[in-house]
Write a protein that holds these residues in place. Structure first.
Motif, PDB file in Angstrom:
ATOM      1  N   ALA A  33      14.280   9.685 -16.413  1.00  0.00           N
ATOM      2  CA  ALA A  33      15.066   9.472 -17.886  1.00  0.00           C
ATOM      3  C   ALA A  33      13.961   9.344 -19.173  1.00  0.00           C
ATOM      4  O   ALA A  33      12.249   8.711 -18.617  1.00  0.00           O
ATOM      5  CB  ALA A  33      15.310   7.780 -18.400  1.00  0.00           C
ATOM      6  N   TRP A  48       3.417   2.137 -20.492  1.00  0.00           N
ATOM      7  CA  TRP A  48       4.212   1.716 -21.130  1.00  0.00           C
ATOM      8  C   TRP A  48       5.526   2.352 -19.844  1.00  0.00           C
ATOM      9  O   TRP A  48       6.191   2.233 -18.963  1.00  0.00           O
ATOM     10  CB  TRP A  48       4.713   2.066 -22.214  1.00  0.00           C
ATOM     11  N   LEU A  52       7.498   1.073 -15.969  1.00  0.00           N
ATOM     12  CA  LEU A  52       8.141   1.511 -16.087  1.00  0.00           C
ATOM     13  C   LEU A  52       8.839   2.526 -14.313  1.00  0.00           C
ATOM     14  O   LEU A  52       9.474   2.188 -13.206  1.00  0.00           O
ATOM     15  CB  LEU A  52       9.250   3.103 -16.665  1.00  0.00           C
ATOM     16  N   ARG A  89      20.291   0.498 -10.415  1.00  0.00           N
ATOM     17  CA  ARG A  89      19.056   1.278 -11.099  1.00  0.00           C
ATOM     18  C   ARG A  89      18.966   2.184 -10.276  1.00  0.00           C
ATOM     19  O   ARG A  89      18.028   3.233 -10.995  1.00  0.00           O
ATOM     20  CB  ARG A  89      17.918   0.150 -11.503  1.00  0.00           C
ATOM     21  N   ARG A  95      20.314   9.514  -9.978  1.00  0.00           N
ATOM     22  CA  ARG A  95      21.464  10.882 -10.209  1.00  0.00           C
ATOM     23  C   ARG A  95      20.713  11.413 -11.365  1.00  0.00           C
ATOM     24  O   ARG A  95      21.346  12.925 -11.549  1.00  0.00           O
ATOM     25  CB  ARG A  95      22.449   9.785 -10.004  1.00  0.00           C
ATOM     26  N   LEU A  96      20.437  10.813 -12.230  1.00  0.00           N
ATOM     27  CA  LEU A  96      19.373  11.620 -13.373  1.00  0.00           C
ATOM     28  C   LEU A  96      18.635  12.983 -12.511  1.00  0.00           C
ATOM     29  O   LEU A  96      18.282  13.755 -13.599  1.00  0.00           O
ATOM     30  CB  LEU A  96      18.694  10.787 -13.356  1.00  0.00           C
ATOM     31  N   GLU A 140      29.867   1.857  -8.822  1.00  0.00           N
ATOM     32  CA  GLU A 140      31.412   2.216  -9.099  1.00  0.00           C
ATOM     33  C   GLU A 140      31.478   0.580  -7.563  1.00  0.00           C
ATOM     34  O   GLU A 140      31.781  -0.493  -8.536  1.00  0.00           O
ATOM     35  CB  GLU A 140      32.370   2.822  -9.115  1.00  0.00           C
ATOM     36  N   ILE A 143      29.979  -3.164  -8.795  1.00  0.00           N
ATOM     37  CA  ILE A 143      29.990  -2.682 -10.382  1.00  0.00           C
ATOM     38  C   ILE A 143      31.162  -3.759 -10.112  1.00  0.00           C
ATOM     39  O   ILE A 143      31.637  -5.120 -10.717  1.00  0.00           O
ATOM     40  CB  ILE A 143      30.435  -1.954 -11.205  1.00  0.00           C
ATOM     41  N   LEU A 151      25.126 -10.753 -12.664  1.00  0.00           N
ATOM     42  CA  LEU A 151      25.626 -11.334 -14.676  1.00  0.00           C
ATOM     43  C   LEU A 151      24.984 -12.885 -14.532  1.00  0.00           C
ATOM     44  O   LEU A 151      24.474 -12.936 -15.353  1.00  0.00           O
ATOM     45  CB  LEU A 151      26.881 -10.803 -15.339  1.00  0.00           C
TER      46      LEU A 151
ATOM     47  N   ASN B  34      24.987   8.689 -16.508  1.00  0.00           N
ATOM     48  CA  ASN B  34      25.363   7.494 -16.267  1.00  0.00           C
ATOM     49  C   ASN B  34      26.935   7.448 -16.490  1.00  0.00           C
ATOM     50  O   ASN B  34      27.275   7.299 -17.630  1.00  0.00           O
ATOM     51  CB  ASN B  34      24.284   6.757 -17.850  1.00  0.00           C
ATOM     52  N   LEU B  35      27.247   6.883 -15.547  1.00  0.00           N
ATOM     53  CA  LEU B  35      29.084   5.867 -16.010  1.00  0.00           C
ATOM     54  C   LEU B  35      29.194   5.185 -16.660  1.00  0.00           C
ATOM     55  O   LEU B  35      28.370   3.957 -17.279  1.00  0.00           O
ATOM     56  CB  LEU B  35      28.956   4.997 -14.197  1.00  0.00           C
ATOM     57  N   SER B  37      30.735   2.651 -16.585  1.00  0.00           N
ATOM     58  CA  SER B  37      31.312   1.540 -16.214  1.00  0.00           C
ATOM     59  C   SER B  37      29.784   0.541 -16.270  1.00  0.00           C
ATOM     60  O   SER B  37      29.613  -0.274 -15.620  1.00  0.00           O
ATOM     61  CB  SER B  37      32.047   1.082 -15.131  1.00  0.00           C
ATOM     62  N   TYR B  38      28.358   1.232 -15.965  1.00  0.00           N
ATOM     63  CA  TYR B  38      27.201   1.368 -15.495  1.00  0.00           C
ATOM     64  C   TYR B  38      26.906   0.911 -16.812  1.00  0.00           C
ATOM     65  O   TYR B  38      26.708  -0.314 -16.618  1.00  0.00           O
ATOM     66  CB  TYR B  38      26.605   2.970 -14.726  1.00  0.00           C
ATOM     67  N   LEU B  41      27.674  -2.599 -18.633  1.00  0.00           N
ATOM     68  CA  LEU B  41      27.418  -3.275 -17.141  1.00  0.00           C
ATOM     69  C   LEU B  41      25.927  -3.790 -17.922  1.00  0.00           C
ATOM     70  O   LEU B  41      25.913  -4.973 -17.991  1.00  0.00           O
ATOM     71  CB  LEU B  41      27.846  -2.770 -15.675  1.00  0.00           C
ATOM     72  N   GLN B  44      26.337  -5.840 -20.752  1.00  0.00           N
ATOM     73  CA  GLN B  44      26.768  -7.074 -20.876  1.00  0.00           C
ATOM     74  C   GLN B  44      25.373  -7.778 -20.397  1.00  0.00           C
ATOM     75  O   GLN B  44      25.072  -9.025 -20.276  1.00  0.00           O
ATOM     76  CB  GLN B  44      28.048  -7.091 -19.816  1.00  0.00           C
ATOM     77  N   LYS B  45      24.757  -7.158 -19.478  1.00  0.00           N
ATOM     78  CA  LYS B  45      23.377  -7.995 -18.667  1.00  0.00           C
ATOM     79  C   LYS B  45      22.455  -7.940 -19.543  1.00  0.00           C
ATOM     80  O   LYS B  45      21.963  -9.317 -19.801  1.00  0.00           O
ATOM     81  CB  LYS B  45      23.316  -6.820 -17.118  1.00  0.00           C
ATOM     82  N   VAL B  81      14.178  -2.262 -25.796  1.00  0.00           N
ATOM     83  CA  VAL B  81      14.095  -0.952 -25.564  1.00  0.00           C
ATOM     84  C   VAL B  81      13.659  -0.346 -24.196  1.00  0.00           C
ATOM     85  O   VAL B  81      13.790   0.100 -23.280  1.00  0.00           O
ATOM     86  CB  VAL B  81      13.276   0.266 -26.352  1.00  0.00           C
ATOM     87  N   PHE B  82      13.012  -0.892 -23.198  1.00  0.00           N
ATOM     88  CA  PHE B  82      11.578  -1.722 -22.671  1.00  0.00           C
ATOM     89  C   PHE B  82      12.681  -1.821 -21.109  1.00  0.00           C
ATOM     90  O   PHE B  82      13.196  -0.641 -20.353  1.00  0.00           O
ATOM     91  CB  PHE B  82      10.865  -2.276 -22.467  1.00  0.00           C
ATOM     92  N   GLN B  85      15.243   0.998 -20.250  1.00  0.00           N
ATOM     93  CA  GLN B  85      14.704   2.054 -19.945  1.00  0.00           C
ATOM     94  C   GLN B  85      14.218   1.938 -18.548  1.00  0.00           C
ATOM     95  O   GLN B  85      14.568   2.698 -17.961  1.00  0.00           O
ATOM     96  CB  GLN B  85      13.056   2.642 -20.827  1.00  0.00           C
ATOM     97  N   GLN B  86      14.086   0.473 -18.310  1.00  0.00           N
ATOM     98  CA  GLN B  86      14.161   0.556 -16.965  1.00  0.00           C
ATOM     99  C   GLN B  86      15.513   0.488 -16.127  1.00  0.00           C
ATOM    100  O   GLN B  86      15.956   0.754 -15.121  1.00  0.00           O
ATOM    101  CB  GLN B  86      13.945  -1.280 -16.467  1.00  0.00           C
ATOM    102  N   TRP B  87      16.202  -0.008 -16.833  1.00  0.00           N
ATOM    103  CA  TRP B  87      18.009   0.713 -16.490  1.00  0.00           C
ATOM    104  C   TRP B  87      18.351   1.988 -16.359  1.00  0.00           C
ATOM    105  O   TRP B  87      19.413   2.821 -16.003  1.00  0.00           O
ATOM    106  CB  TRP B  87      19.051   0.048 -17.065  1.00  0.00           C
ATOM    107  N   HIS B  88      16.931   2.700 -16.579  1.00  0.00           N
ATOM    108  CA  HIS B  88      17.673   4.102 -16.870  1.00  0.00           C
ATOM    109  C   HIS B  88      19.183   4.766 -18.628  1.00  0.00           C
ATOM    110  O   HIS B  88      19.049   5.505 -18.267  1.00  0.00           O
ATOM    111  CB  HIS B  88      18.057   5.133 -16.131  1.00  0.00           C
ATOM    112  N   THR B  90      18.760   5.861 -22.189  1.00  0.00           N
ATOM    113  CA  THR B  90      17.614   6.879 -23.191  1.00  0.00           C
ATOM    114  C   THR B  90      18.214   5.977 -24.073  1.00  0.00           C
ATOM    115  O   THR B  90      19.072   5.748 -24.758  1.00  0.00           O
ATOM    116  CB  THR B  90      18.731   8.509 -24.088  1.00  0.00           C
ATOM    117  N   ALA B  91      17.178   5.005 -24.902  1.00  0.00           N
ATOM    118  CA  ALA B  91      16.826   4.021 -26.192  1.00  0.00           C
ATOM    119  C   ALA B  91      16.127   4.133 -26.715  1.00  0.00           C
ATOM    120  O   ALA B  91      14.560   4.645 -26.889  1.00  0.00           O
ATOM    121  CB  ALA B  91      16.483   2.338 -25.319  1.00  0.00           C
TER     122      ALA B  91
END
Lengths: 152, 99
Positions: A33, A48, A52, A89, A95-96, A140, A143, A151, B34-35, B37-38, B41, B44-45, B81-82, B85-88, B90-91
């Motif tokens: 991304a 940064w 990543l 992740r 996918r991206l 899916e 999740i 969590l 990105n889904l 549901s993803y 999640l 939430q996390k 933000v970091f 971005q780890q979770w891909h 766009t922030a």
């Protein structure tokens, strides 16, 4: 520790792994991304992005590690709270990359709405799109089955 | 010249301190990959949102293209933000001009 095992169709999934590995290879040197560090300072941006990228590579390695001897024997992969986050992740990153590298011509609205016609794609693009869908299905499953553990 | 420098230094420090004290917004932008549901999640996390709050922010991202998911001190906003971005996702970080 909660753990799930998923039995995949080996004949269907194994051919997708080559395309997935191609994306993982591409992701060795670039982020999935676009990175938008808070400042335009070049040094900070490099640091940064570097961190990543290290995390992304680690996640992709954890993802590929699922496809071990057992997978190639009977199609089974295992997920638990240790690898679920990294695998989620990695699926997002791959996918991206697939979207960018293989079917960037598909409009966002069509992709989001699932209105993509496989018939209009050449074989290589179809293969990439099938890998894209497979990774979404895997996300899916994780999740739905492991979110509480992730969590915690 | 040293005297001028001495006089300027506190002003710079004050300016820097004010910039750090101003609230900053963590904004998540839409992407077509990105889904849903993803994204729920991840919210939430990362932020500890309950499911309805996470879903509301996800829908805002999806329908309006962006959602402000957190407002606060810059250092913590940068960390969020970091992590996003780890979770891909766009922030981006924006200064909260309302304050």
């Amino acid at each position: 520790m909660k753990r799930i095992e998923i039995k995949l169709n080996l004949e269907a999934v194994a051919p997708l792994l080559d395309r997935i590995k191609e994306s993982v290879g591409a992701l060795e040197g670039k982020l999935a991304a676009p990175v938008r560090p808070p400042d335009s300072d070049a040094e900070m941006e490099a640091a940064w992005a570097g961190e990543l990228l290290r995390d992304q590579k680690g996640d992709c390695q954890r993802f590929l590690a699922m496809f071990d001897q057992r997978f190639f024997a009977d199609g089974t992969i295992s997920l638990d709270e240790e690898n679920a986050g990294p695998v989620l992740r990695a699926c997002a990153a791959i996918r991206l990359n697939l979207r960018e590298s293989a079917f960037g011509m598909v409009p966002d609205e069509a992709l989001e709405g699932g209105k993509v016609s496989l018939e209009q794609m050449d074989q290589a693009t179809q293969n990439a799109f099938e890998a894209y869908v497979f990774l979404a299905t895997l996300q899916e499953l994780i999740i739905e089955n492991l979110d509480g553990e992730i969590l915690s | 010249m040293p005297e001028s420098h001495t006089e300027c230094a506190p002003a710079e420090e004050t300016s820097t301190q004010l910039a750090l004290d101003r609230p900053w917004r963590v904004v998540v932008l839409n992407d077509p990959v990105n889904l849903m549901s993803y994204v729920v999640l991840v919210f939430q996390k990362v932020f500890g949102f309950d499911e309805p709050t996470a879903r509301r922010h996800m829908l805002e991202v999806h329908e309006r293209g962006r959602s402000v998911v957190w407002i606060g001190v810059r250092e913590k906003a940068e960390a969020y933000v970091f992590t996003l971005q780890q979770w891909h996702l766009t922030a981006v970080l924006e200064e909260d001009e309302a304050h």
